[in-house]
Write an enzyme that holds these catalytic residues in place. Structure first.
Site, PDB file in Angstrom:
ATOM      1  N   GLU A  81      56.236   9.205  20.509  1.00 47.30           N
ATOM      2  CA  GLU A  81      55.531  10.430  19.974  1.00 47.30           C
ATOM      3  C   GLU A  81      56.346  11.256  18.962  1.00 47.30           C
ATOM      4  O   GLU A  81      55.634  11.856  17.786  1.00 47.30           O
ATOM      5  CB  GLU A  81      55.198  11.223  20.978  1.00 47.30           C
ATOM      6  CG  GLU A  81      54.123  10.666  22.117  1.00 47.30           C
ATOM      7  CD  GLU A  81      53.936  11.502  23.240  1.00 47.30           C
ATOM      8  OE1 GLU A  81      54.318  12.704  23.140  1.00 47.30           O
ATOM      9  OE2 GLU A  81      53.472  11.058  24.364  1.00 47.30           O
ATOM     10  N   TRP A  82      57.564  11.198  19.133  1.00 44.70           N
ATOM     11  CA  TRP A  82      58.310  12.118  18.207  1.00 44.70           C
ATOM     12  C   TRP A  82      58.453  11.478  16.765  1.00 44.70           C
ATOM     13  O   TRP A  82      58.504  12.292  15.749  1.00 44.70           O
ATOM     14  CB  TRP A  82      59.858  12.331  18.815  1.00 44.70           C
ATOM     15  CG  TRP A  82      59.724  12.953  20.077  1.00 44.70           C
ATOM     16  CD1 TRP A  82      59.094  13.527  20.553  1.00 44.70           C
ATOM     17  CD2 TRP A  82      60.855  12.783  21.351  1.00 44.70           C
ATOM     18  NE1 TRP A  82      59.260  13.895  21.981  1.00 44.70           N
ATOM     19  CE2 TRP A  82      60.462  13.590  22.282  1.00 44.70           C
ATOM     20  CE3 TRP A  82      62.152  12.115  21.147  1.00 44.70           C
ATOM     21  CZ2 TRP A  82      61.153  13.832  23.296  1.00 44.70           C
ATOM     22  CZ3 TRP A  82      62.982  12.202  22.548  1.00 44.70           C
ATOM     23  CH2 TRP A  82      62.595  13.224  23.409  1.00 44.70           C
ATOM     24  N   MET A  83      58.328  10.185  16.826  1.00 47.53           N
ATOM     25  CA  MET A  83      58.502   9.645  15.547  1.00 47.53           C
ATOM     26  C   MET A  83      57.190   9.379  14.839  1.00 47.53           C
ATOM     27  O   MET A  83      57.125   9.191  13.556  1.00 47.53           O
ATOM     28  CB  MET A  83      59.300   8.270  15.674  1.00 47.53           C
ATOM     29  CG  MET A  83      60.644   8.105  16.000  1.00 47.53           C
ATOM     30  SD  MET A  83      61.487   6.491  16.033  1.00 47.53           S
ATOM     31  CE  MET A  83      61.196   6.001  14.365  1.00 47.53           C
ATOM     32  N   GLY A  84      56.118   9.697  15.478  1.00 44.75           N
ATOM     33  CA  GLY A  84      54.542   9.870  14.939  1.00 44.75           C
ATOM     34  C   GLY A  84      54.290   8.301  14.456  1.00 44.75           C
ATOM     35  O   GLY A  84      54.718   7.292  15.135  1.00 44.75           O
ATOM     36  N   GLU A 140      61.519  -7.271  40.662  1.00 45.71           N
ATOM     37  CA  GLU A 140      62.500  -7.104  41.574  1.00 45.71           C
ATOM     38  C   GLU A 140      62.111  -5.913  42.499  1.00 45.71           C
ATOM     39  O   GLU A 140      63.133  -5.219  42.931  1.00 45.71           O
ATOM     40  CB  GLU A 140      63.847  -6.942  40.728  1.00 45.71           C
ATOM     41  CG  GLU A 140      64.408  -8.142  40.104  1.00 45.71           C
ATOM     42  CD  GLU A 140      65.897  -8.068  40.205  1.00 45.71           C
ATOM     43  OE1 GLU A 140      66.687  -7.649  40.643  1.00 45.71           O
ATOM     44  OE2 GLU A 140      66.371  -9.024  39.245  1.00 45.71           O
ATOM     45  N   ARG A 174      63.900  14.507   9.595  1.00 42.42           N
ATOM     46  CA  ARG A 174      62.610  14.420   9.155  1.00 42.42           C
ATOM     47  C   ARG A 174      61.852  16.040   9.169  1.00 42.42           C
ATOM     48  O   ARG A 174      62.241  16.766   9.851  1.00 42.42           O
ATOM     49  CB  ARG A 174      61.640  14.025  10.544  1.00 42.42           C
ATOM     50  CG  ARG A 174      60.150  14.092  10.163  1.00 42.42           C
ATOM     51  CD  ARG A 174      59.458  13.447   8.892  1.00 42.42           C
ATOM     52  NE  ARG A 174      58.057  13.170   9.042  1.00 42.42           N
ATOM     53  CZ  ARG A 174      57.245  12.988   8.177  1.00 42.42           C
ATOM     54  NH1 ARG A 174      57.770  12.337   7.080  1.00 42.42           N
ATOM     55  NH2 ARG A 174      56.031  12.639   8.142  1.00 42.42           N
ATOM     56  N   CYS A 228      64.131 -18.612  42.191  1.00 45.08           N
ATOM     57  CA  CYS A 228      62.762 -18.991  42.403  1.00 45.08           C
ATOM     58  C   CYS A 228      62.510 -18.427  43.612  1.00 45.08           C
ATOM     59  O   CYS A 228      62.321 -19.042  44.921  1.00 45.08           O
ATOM     60  CB  CYS A 228      62.624 -20.669  42.398  1.00 45.08           C
ATOM     61  SG  CYS A 228      63.455 -20.789  40.912  1.00 45.08           S
ATOM     62  N   LEU A 229      61.685 -17.250  43.821  1.00 45.24           N
ATOM     63  CA  LEU A 229      61.230 -16.766  44.949  1.00 45.24           C
ATOM     64  C   LEU A 229      59.824 -16.463  45.022  1.00 45.24           C
ATOM     65  O   LEU A 229      58.945 -16.956  45.952  1.00 45.24           O
ATOM     66  CB  LEU A 229      62.006 -15.338  45.452  1.00 45.24           C
ATOM     67  CG  LEU A 229      61.381 -14.565  46.644  1.00 45.24           C
ATOM     68  CD1 LEU A 229      61.836 -15.436  47.742  1.00 45.24           C
ATOM     69  CD2 LEU A 229      62.211 -13.202  46.642  1.00 45.24           C
ATOM     70  N   ILE A 266      58.687 -16.935  37.389  1.00 44.28           N
ATOM     71  CA  ILE A 266      60.098 -17.268  37.386  1.00 44.28           C
ATOM     72  C   ILE A 266      60.944 -17.095  36.016  1.00 44.28           C
ATOM     73  O   ILE A 266      60.668 -17.863  34.702  1.00 44.28           O
ATOM     74  CB  ILE A 266      60.276 -18.756  37.654  1.00 44.28           C
ATOM     75  CG1 ILE A 266      59.432 -19.004  39.163  1.00 44.28           C
ATOM     76  CG2 ILE A 266      61.776 -19.001  37.970  1.00 44.28           C
ATOM     77  CD1 ILE A 266      60.089 -17.778  40.070  1.00 44.28           C
TER      78      ILE A 266
END
EC number: 1.3.8.5
Length: 432
Positions: free
Chosen positions: A387-390, A414, A319, A175-176, A208
Protein backbone atom coordinates in the site's frame (compact mmCIF):
# COMPACT_ATOMS: atom_id res chain seq x y z
CA UNK A 1 35.21 -29.09 1.53
CA UNK A 2 34.97 -25.38 2.20
CA UNK A 3 35.28 -24.27 5.82
CA UNK A 4 32.51 -22.09 7.21
CA UNK A 5 33.28 -18.49 8.15
CA UNK A 6 32.37 -19.21 11.75
CA UNK A 7 34.81 -22.12 11.89
CA UNK A 8 37.55 -19.92 10.40
CA UNK A 9 36.75 -17.26 12.97
CA UNK A 10 37.06 -19.77 15.76
CA UNK A 11 40.44 -20.82 14.37
CA UNK A 12 41.71 -17.41 13.91
CA UNK A 13 16.80 -4.08 -14.54
CA UNK A 14 16.40 -0.55 -15.59
CA UNK A 15 13.45 1.45 -14.27
CA UNK A 16 10.66 1.99 -16.75
CA UNK A 17 9.59 5.15 -14.93
CA UNK A 18 11.42 7.69 -12.82
CA UNK A 19 11.37 6.73 -9.17
CA UNK A 20 13.47 7.74 -6.16
CA UNK A 21 17.06 6.61 -6.48
CA UNK A 22 16.76 4.42 -3.38
CA UNK A 23 14.46 2.06 -5.26
CA UNK A 24 16.27 -0.51 -7.37
CA UNK A 25 14.63 -3.70 -8.64
CA UNK A 26 15.42 -6.81 -6.60
CA UNK A 27 18.33 -5.30 -4.74
CA UNK A 28 19.20 -5.38 -1.07
CA UNK A 29 17.76 -2.30 0.69
CA UNK A 30 20.46 0.34 1.23
CA UNK A 31 19.30 1.20 4.73
CA UNK A 32 17.89 -0.78 7.64
CA UNK A 33 16.15 0.15 10.87
CA UNK A 34 18.86 0.93 13.42
CA UNK A 35 16.92 -0.54 16.32
CA UNK A 36 16.85 -3.91 14.53
CA UNK A 37 20.64 -4.10 14.57
CA UNK A 38 22.08 -6.07 17.51
CA UNK A 39 24.98 -5.04 19.70
CA UNK A 40 27.77 -7.22 21.06
CA UNK A 41 27.60 -8.48 24.62
CA UNK A 42 29.74 -6.33 26.90
CA UNK A 43 31.77 -7.87 29.72
CA UNK A 44 30.71 -6.87 33.22
CA UNK A 45 33.44 -5.79 35.61
CA UNK A 46 31.57 -6.74 38.79
CA UNK A 47 29.94 -9.89 40.05
CA UNK A 48 26.43 -8.77 39.20
CA UNK A 49 24.18 -11.01 37.15
CA UNK A 50 23.94 -9.81 33.56
CA UNK A 51 20.39 -9.02 32.53
CA UNK A 52 21.21 -8.02 28.99
CA UNK A 53 18.60 -6.90 26.45
CA UNK A 54 17.30 -9.72 24.29
CA UNK A 55 18.97 -8.20 21.23
CA UNK A 56 22.39 -8.32 22.89
CA UNK A 57 24.45 -10.94 21.07
CA UNK A 58 27.72 -12.70 21.76
CA UNK A 59 30.70 -12.18 19.46
CA UNK A 60 30.02 -15.59 17.94
CA UNK A 61 26.40 -14.69 17.22
CA UNK A 62 27.41 -11.34 15.71
CA UNK A 63 29.92 -13.12 13.49
CA UNK A 64 27.35 -15.64 12.35
CA UNK A 65 24.79 -12.94 11.60
CA UNK A 66 27.25 -10.85 9.57
CA UNK A 67 28.51 -13.87 7.64
CA UNK A 68 25.01 -14.95 6.65
CA UNK A 69 24.02 -11.41 5.70
CA UNK A 70 26.99 -11.21 3.32
CA UNK A 71 26.25 -14.63 1.85
CA UNK A 72 22.57 -13.77 1.31
CA UNK A 73 23.35 -10.46 -0.36
CA UNK A 74 26.06 -11.79 -2.65
CA UNK A 75 24.90 -15.31 -3.52
CA UNK A 76 21.14 -15.46 -2.93
CA UNK A 77 19.76 -12.02 -3.79
CA UNK A 78 20.76 -12.07 -7.49
CA UNK A 79 18.83 -15.34 -7.98
CA UNK A 80 15.67 -14.65 -5.97
CA UNK A 81 13.52 -13.31 -8.80
CA UNK A 82 14.36 -16.12 -11.25
CA UNK A 83 13.96 -18.82 -8.60
CA UNK A 84 10.52 -17.47 -7.74
CA UNK A 85 9.47 -17.17 -11.39
CA UNK A 86 10.75 -20.62 -12.33
CA UNK A 87 9.65 -22.23 -9.06
CA UNK A 88 13.06 -23.82 -8.67
CA UNK A 89 15.86 -23.67 -6.12
CA UNK A 90 19.25 -23.11 -7.72
CA UNK A 91 21.74 -25.84 -6.89
CA UNK A 92 24.41 -23.21 -6.31
CA UNK A 93 22.36 -21.83 -3.42
CA UNK A 94 22.01 -25.25 -1.81
CA UNK A 95 25.72 -25.92 -2.26
CA UNK A 96 26.51 -22.51 -0.82
CA UNK A 97 24.52 -23.23 2.33
CA UNK A 98 26.49 -26.43 2.85
CA UNK A 99 29.84 -24.79 2.09
CA UNK A 100 29.17 -22.00 4.58
CA UNK A 101 28.41 -24.50 7.33
CA UNK A 102 24.81 -23.32 7.55
CA UNK A 103 23.25 -26.77 7.25
CA UNK A 104 24.79 -28.15 10.42
CA UNK A 105 24.70 -25.20 12.80
CA UNK A 106 24.08 -27.12 16.02
CA UNK A 107 25.64 -30.41 14.93
CA UNK A 108 28.71 -31.43 16.90
CA UNK A 109 32.14 -30.88 15.38
CA UNK A 110 32.88 -34.61 15.45
CA UNK A 111 30.28 -35.02 12.69
CA UNK A 112 31.54 -32.01 10.73
CA UNK A 113 29.03 -29.54 12.14
CA UNK A 114 29.55 -25.95 13.23
CA UNK A 115 28.58 -26.79 16.84
CA UNK A 116 26.95 -23.41 17.42
CA UNK A 117 23.77 -22.65 19.36
CA UNK A 118 20.06 -22.93 18.63
CA UNK A 119 19.93 -19.15 18.82
CA UNK A 120 22.50 -18.99 16.02
CA UNK A 121 20.13 -21.08 13.90
CA UNK A 122 17.39 -18.54 14.56
CA UNK A 123 19.67 -15.66 13.55
CA UNK A 124 20.68 -17.45 10.35
CA UNK A 125 17.07 -18.14 9.38
CA UNK A 126 16.10 -14.53 10.07
CA UNK A 127 18.93 -13.12 7.94
CA UNK A 128 18.25 -15.46 5.01
CA UNK A 129 14.53 -14.65 5.11
CA UNK A 130 15.27 -10.94 4.73
CA UNK A 131 16.38 -11.87 1.22
CA UNK A 132 14.39 -15.03 0.40
CA UNK A 133 11.98 -17.01 2.58
CA UNK A 134 12.42 -20.17 0.49
CA UNK A 135 16.14 -20.35 1.18
CA UNK A 136 15.47 -19.61 4.85
CA UNK A 137 13.02 -22.52 4.99
CA UNK A 138 15.61 -24.87 3.50
CA UNK A 139 18.05 -23.95 6.24
CA UNK A 140 15.34 -23.98 8.93
CA UNK A 141 14.04 -27.50 8.34
CA UNK A 142 17.52 -28.99 7.95
CA UNK A 143 18.70 -27.50 11.24
CA UNK A 144 15.75 -27.26 13.61
CA UNK A 145 14.02 -30.49 12.56
CA UNK A 146 16.12 -32.97 10.57
CA UNK A 147 19.49 -32.57 12.29
CA UNK A 148 17.99 -32.21 15.74
CA UNK A 149 15.93 -35.37 15.35
CA UNK A 150 19.17 -37.23 14.65
CA UNK A 151 21.08 -35.51 17.44
CA UNK A 152 18.44 -36.33 20.04
CA UNK A 153 17.06 -39.71 19.01
CA UNK A 154 19.38 -41.52 16.56
CA UNK A 155 21.67 -44.36 17.57
CA UNK A 156 25.41 -43.69 17.57
CA UNK A 157 25.72 -45.74 14.40
CA UNK A 158 22.98 -43.71 12.69
CA UNK A 159 24.60 -40.45 13.75
CA UNK A 160 27.96 -41.55 12.37
CA UNK A 161 26.33 -42.67 9.11
CA UNK A 162 24.00 -39.77 8.38
CA UNK A 163 25.05 -36.60 10.21
CA UNK A 164 28.35 -36.03 8.34
CA UNK A 165 26.42 -36.13 5.06
CA UNK A 166 23.52 -34.03 6.34
CA UNK A 167 25.87 -31.19 7.26
CA UNK A 168 27.91 -31.27 4.05
CA UNK A 169 25.86 -32.49 1.10
CA UNK A 170 22.60 -34.32 1.76
CA UNK A 171 19.17 -32.70 2.24
CA UNK A 172 16.67 -34.29 4.59
CA UNK A 173 12.88 -34.15 4.39
CA UNK A 174 10.36 -34.34 7.24
CA UNK A 175 7.36 -36.47 6.20
CA UNK A 176 4.39 -36.19 8.54
CA UNK A 177 1.34 -34.61 6.84
CA UNK A 178 -1.17 -36.58 4.78
CA UNK A 179 -4.27 -35.75 2.76
CA UNK A 180 -6.48 -36.52 5.77
CA UNK A 181 -3.95 -35.64 8.45
CA UNK A 182 -3.03 -31.97 8.41
CA UNK A 183 -3.60 -30.17 11.70
CA UNK A 184 -4.74 -33.56 13.03
CA UNK A 185 -1.42 -35.05 12.00
CA UNK A 186 -1.73 -38.17 14.14
CA UNK A 187 -4.74 -39.31 12.13
CA UNK A 188 -2.26 -40.60 9.56
CA UNK A 189 -3.07 -43.72 7.53
CA UNK A 190 0.43 -44.63 6.35
CA UNK A 191 1.25 -48.08 7.77
CA UNK A 192 4.42 -49.97 8.53
CA UNK A 193 3.89 -53.74 8.79
CA UNK A 194 6.57 -56.01 10.26
CA UNK A 195 8.05 -58.59 7.88
CA UNK A 196 11.10 -60.39 9.21
CA UNK A 197 13.91 -57.91 9.70
CA UNK A 198 12.05 -55.29 7.70
CA UNK A 199 9.02 -53.06 7.90
CA UNK A 200 6.88 -52.63 4.80
CA UNK A 201 5.50 -49.12 4.32
CA UNK A 202 2.28 -48.39 2.43
CA UNK A 203 0.50 -45.07 2.14
CA UNK A 204 1.12 -41.51 1.03
CA UNK A 205 2.24 -38.13 2.32
CA UNK A 206 1.20 -34.64 1.25
CA UNK A 207 2.78 -31.17 1.35
CA UNK A 208 6.28 -32.50 1.92
CA UNK A 209 8.87 -29.73 1.81
CA UNK A 210 12.09 -30.11 -0.20
CA UNK A 211 11.11 -33.52 -1.53
CA UNK A 212 12.42 -32.61 -4.97
CA UNK A 213 16.04 -32.32 -3.79
CA UNK A 214 16.05 -34.40 -0.61
CA UNK A 215 17.99 -37.65 -0.48
CA UNK A 216 16.89 -38.81 2.97
CA UNK A 217 13.27 -38.88 4.15
CA UNK A 218 12.17 -39.12 7.77
CA UNK A 219 8.82 -40.86 7.34
CA UNK A 220 6.27 -41.24 10.11
CA UNK A 221 4.13 -44.36 9.82
CA UNK A 222 1.98 -46.40 12.20
CA UNK A 223 3.21 -49.88 13.13
CA UNK A 224 0.08 -50.62 15.18
CA UNK A 225 -3.02 -48.65 14.12
CA UNK A 226 -5.03 -50.28 16.92
CA UNK A 227 -2.87 -48.34 19.39
CA UNK A 228 -3.64 -45.03 17.73
CA UNK A 229 -0.90 -42.42 17.85
CA UNK A 230 1.15 -44.64 20.17
CA UNK A 231 1.99 -46.82 17.18
CA UNK A 232 3.58 -43.99 15.20
CA UNK A 233 7.24 -44.64 14.42
CA UNK A 234 9.87 -42.71 12.47
CA UNK A 235 11.63 -44.50 9.58
CA UNK A 236 14.67 -43.44 7.55
CA UNK A 237 13.94 -43.92 3.85
CA UNK A 238 16.54 -43.31 1.15
CA UNK A 239 15.44 -41.61 -2.03
CA UNK A 240 16.21 -44.57 -4.31
CA UNK A 241 14.32 -47.16 -2.22
CA UNK A 242 12.17 -49.44 -4.38
CA UNK A 243 8.46 -48.61 -4.27
CA UNK A 244 9.05 -45.03 -3.09
CA UNK A 245 7.78 -42.38 -5.51
CA UNK A 246 8.02 -38.59 -5.41
CA UNK A 247 5.19 -36.74 -7.14
CA UNK A 248 5.29 -33.49 -9.07
CA UNK A 249 5.93 -30.27 -7.22
CA UNK A 250 2.95 -28.14 -6.23
CA UNK A 251 2.43 -24.84 -8.07
CA UNK A 252 2.28 -22.63 -5.01
CA UNK A 253 1.40 -19.01 -4.36
CA UNK A 254 4.52 -18.28 -2.30
CA UNK A 255 7.89 -19.75 -1.25
CA UNK A 256 7.91 -21.06 -4.80
CA UNK A 257 11.60 -21.97 -4.89
CA UNK A 258 10.97 -24.43 -2.06
CA UNK A 259 9.62 -27.65 -3.51
CA UNK A 260 6.47 -29.22 -2.04
CA UNK A 261 5.51 -32.69 -3.27
CA UNK A 262 3.34 -35.72 -2.63
CA UNK A 263 5.04 -38.98 -1.66
CA UNK A 264 3.74 -42.49 -2.33
CA UNK A 265 4.86 -45.70 -0.61
CA UNK A 266 4.00 -49.01 -2.27
CA UNK A 267 5.43 -51.97 -0.35
CA UNK A 268 8.54 -50.00 0.57
CA UNK A 269 10.90 -52.27 2.54
CA UNK A 270 12.78 -50.50 5.33
CA UNK A 271 15.23 -52.44 7.53
CA UNK A 272 14.75 -52.40 11.28
CA UNK A 273 18.07 -50.61 11.59
CA UNK A 274 16.46 -47.62 9.84
CA UNK A 275 14.05 -46.94 12.67
CA UNK A 276 14.91 -43.60 14.26
CA UNK A 277 14.72 -43.90 18.03
CA UNK A 278 12.17 -46.24 19.59
CA UNK A 279 9.17 -47.99 18.06
CA UNK A 280 5.96 -46.16 18.92
CA UNK A 281 7.73 -42.97 20.00
CA UNK A 282 7.40 -41.20 16.67
CA UNK A 283 4.58 -38.98 17.89
CA UNK A 284 6.81 -37.67 20.71
CA UNK A 285 9.63 -36.97 18.28
CA UNK A 286 7.32 -35.18 15.85
CA UNK A 287 5.81 -32.96 18.55
CA UNK A 288 9.20 -32.14 20.03
CA UNK A 289 10.79 -31.23 16.71
CA UNK A 290 7.83 -29.10 15.62
CA UNK A 291 7.87 -27.18 18.89
CA UNK A 292 11.42 -26.03 18.16
CA UNK A 293 10.68 -25.75 14.45
CA UNK A 294 7.98 -23.20 15.17
CA UNK A 295 10.60 -20.84 16.53
CA UNK A 296 12.41 -21.28 13.23
CA UNK A 297 9.25 -20.34 11.34
CA UNK A 298 8.83 -17.32 13.62
CA UNK A 299 12.37 -16.28 12.66
CA UNK A 300 11.53 -16.81 8.99
CA UNK A 301 8.43 -14.62 9.23
CA UNK A 302 10.34 -12.01 11.23
CA UNK A 303 13.12 -11.83 8.67
CA UNK A 304 10.69 -11.74 5.77
CA UNK A 305 8.70 -8.89 7.33
CA UNK A 306 11.82 -6.95 8.30
CA UNK A 307 13.29 -7.36 4.83
CA UNK A 308 10.12 -6.03 3.24
CA UNK A 309 9.98 -3.12 5.69
CA UNK A 310 13.65 -2.26 5.09
CA UNK A 311 13.05 -2.22 1.34
CA UNK A 312 9.98 0.01 1.56
CA UNK A 313 10.89 2.75 4.04
CA UNK A 314 13.64 4.39 1.93
CA UNK A 315 11.13 4.68 -0.93
CA UNK A 316 8.45 6.48 1.07
CA UNK A 317 11.11 8.79 2.51
CA UNK A 318 12.04 9.96 -1.00
CA UNK A 319 8.77 9.67 -2.91
CA UNK A 320 7.27 13.17 -3.33
CA UNK A 321 3.56 13.97 -3.55
CA UNK A 322 1.79 17.28 -2.95
CA UNK A 323 5.17 18.94 -2.59
CA UNK A 324 6.51 16.82 0.26
CA UNK A 325 7.70 13.32 1.10
CA UNK A 326 4.83 10.88 1.56
CA UNK A 327 6.58 9.84 4.78
CA UNK A 328 5.79 13.32 6.15
CA UNK A 329 2.04 12.68 6.13
CA UNK A 330 0.98 11.94 9.70
CA UNK A 331 -1.44 9.19 8.69
CA UNK A 332 1.39 7.26 7.04
CA UNK A 333 3.77 7.94 9.90
CA UNK A 334 1.33 6.36 12.33
CA UNK A 335 1.02 3.26 10.16
CA UNK A 336 4.80 2.96 9.90
CA UNK A 337 5.18 3.38 13.65
CA UNK A 338 2.59 0.68 14.33
CA UNK A 339 4.28 -1.80 12.00
CA UNK A 340 7.73 -1.02 13.43
CA UNK A 341 6.40 -1.64 16.93
CA UNK A 342 4.89 -4.96 15.89
CA UNK A 343 8.16 -6.00 14.25
CA UNK A 344 10.04 -5.21 17.43
CA UNK A 345 7.56 -7.21 19.50
CA UNK A 346 7.92 -10.12 17.07
CA UNK A 347 11.69 -10.05 17.40
CA UNK A 348 11.51 -10.07 21.19
CA UNK A 349 9.01 -12.95 21.25
CA UNK A 350 11.15 -14.97 18.85
CA UNK A 351 14.47 -14.30 20.56
CA UNK A 352 12.98 -15.01 23.98
CA UNK A 353 11.61 -18.39 22.85
CA UNK A 354 15.01 -19.29 21.39
CA UNK A 355 16.83 -18.30 24.58
CA UNK A 356 14.41 -20.43 26.60
CA UNK A 357 15.32 -23.45 24.46
CA UNK A 358 19.01 -22.84 25.08
CA UNK A 359 18.42 -22.46 28.81
CA UNK A 360 16.63 -25.80 28.95
CA UNK A 361 13.48 -24.15 30.26
CA UNK A 362 9.86 -24.79 29.17
CA UNK A 363 9.23 -22.99 25.90
CA UNK A 364 6.21 -24.54 24.17
CA UNK A 365 3.80 -21.71 24.96
CA UNK A 366 6.36 -19.07 24.05
CA UNK A 367 7.21 -20.88 20.79
CA UNK A 368 3.54 -20.89 19.81
CA UNK A 369 3.21 -17.23 20.73
CA UNK A 370 6.23 -16.33 18.62
CA UNK A 371 5.10 -18.39 15.63
CA UNK A 372 1.52 -17.12 15.78
CA UNK A 373 2.39 -13.46 16.21
CA UNK A 374 5.25 -13.46 13.70
CA UNK A 375 2.99 -14.98 11.04
CA UNK A 376 0.25 -12.43 11.63
CA UNK A 377 2.69 -9.51 11.65
CA UNK A 378 4.39 -10.72 8.46
CA UNK A 379 1.06 -10.69 6.66
CA UNK A 380 0.19 -7.23 7.93
CA UNK A 381 3.63 -5.76 7.28
CA UNK A 382 3.92 -6.96 3.71
CA UNK A 383 0.38 -5.85 2.92
CA UNK A 384 1.04 -2.37 4.28
CA UNK A 385 4.32 -2.10 2.39
CA UNK A 386 2.50 -2.72 -0.89
CA UNK A 387 0.00 0.00 0.00
CA UNK A 388 2.74 2.46 0.92
CA UNK A 389 4.55 1.89 -2.38
CA UNK A 390 1.33 2.08 -4.37
CA UNK A 391 1.32 0.74 -7.92
CA UNK A 392 5.06 0.12 -7.81
CA UNK A 393 4.64 -2.29 -4.92
CA UNK A 394 2.00 -4.22 -6.85
CA UNK A 395 4.32 -5.08 -9.73
CA UNK A 396 6.73 -7.99 -10.02
CA UNK A 397 9.53 -5.59 -10.89
CA UNK A 398 10.17 -5.24 -7.18
CA UNK A 399 10.27 -7.81 -4.36
CA UNK A 400 7.53 -6.38 -2.14
CA UNK A 401 4.71 -8.38 -3.73
CA UNK A 402 6.81 -11.54 -3.37
CA UNK A 403 7.29 -10.88 0.32
CA UNK A 404 3.49 -10.60 0.54
CA UNK A 405 2.95 -13.95 -1.21
CA UNK A 406 5.63 -15.67 0.85
CA UNK A 407 4.18 -14.40 4.13
CA UNK A 408 0.86 -16.21 3.84
CA UNK A 409 2.30 -19.67 4.45
CA UNK A 410 3.30 -18.64 7.96
CA UNK A 411 -0.29 -18.87 9.18
CA UNK A 412 -0.62 -22.36 7.68
CA UNK A 413 2.40 -24.65 8.02
CA UNK A 414 4.07 -26.16 11.09
CA UNK A 415 0.84 -25.56 12.98
CA UNK A 416 -1.83 -23.18 11.67
CA UNK A 417 -2.47 -19.98 13.62
CA UNK A 418 -5.58 -21.42 15.26
CA UNK A 419 -3.58 -24.45 16.42
CA UNK A 420 -1.04 -22.10 18.00
CA UNK A 421 -3.85 -20.28 19.79
CA UNK A 422 -5.16 -23.62 21.05
CA UNK A 423 -1.73 -24.45 22.44
CA UNK A 424 -1.36 -21.06 24.10
CA UNK A 425 -4.82 -21.29 25.66
CA UNK A 426 -4.11 -24.82 26.92
CA UNK A 427 -1.03 -23.61 28.76
CA UNK A 428 -2.83 -20.59 30.19
CA UNK A 429 -5.57 -22.88 31.47
CA UNK A 430 -2.97 -25.06 33.20
CA UNK A 431 -1.10 -22.09 34.66
CA UNK A 432 -4.18 -20.69 36.35
Amino acid sequence: MAVSALQLWRMGGLLRRRFPTCLSPWKIPPRVLKSSQPEALVSLTNNAVAFAPLQTLTDEEIMMKQTVKKFAQEHVAPLVSSMDENSKMEKSVIQGLFQQGLMGIEVEAQYGGTEASFFCSVLVIEELAKVDASVALLCDIQNTIINNLFRKHASEEQKATYLPKLVTEKLGSFCLSEAGAGSDSFAMKTRADKSGNYYVLNGSKMWISHAEHAELFLVFANVDPSSGYRGITCFLVDRDTEGFQIGKRENKMGIRASSTCQLTFENVKVPETNILGKIGHGYKYAIGSLNEGRIGIAAQMLGLAQGCFDYTIPYIKERMQFGKRIFDFQGLQHQVAQVATQLEATRLLTYNAARLVEAGRPFIKEASMAKYYASEVAGLTTSKCIEWMGGVGYTKDYPVEKFFRDAKIGTIYEGASNIQLNTIAKHIDAEY
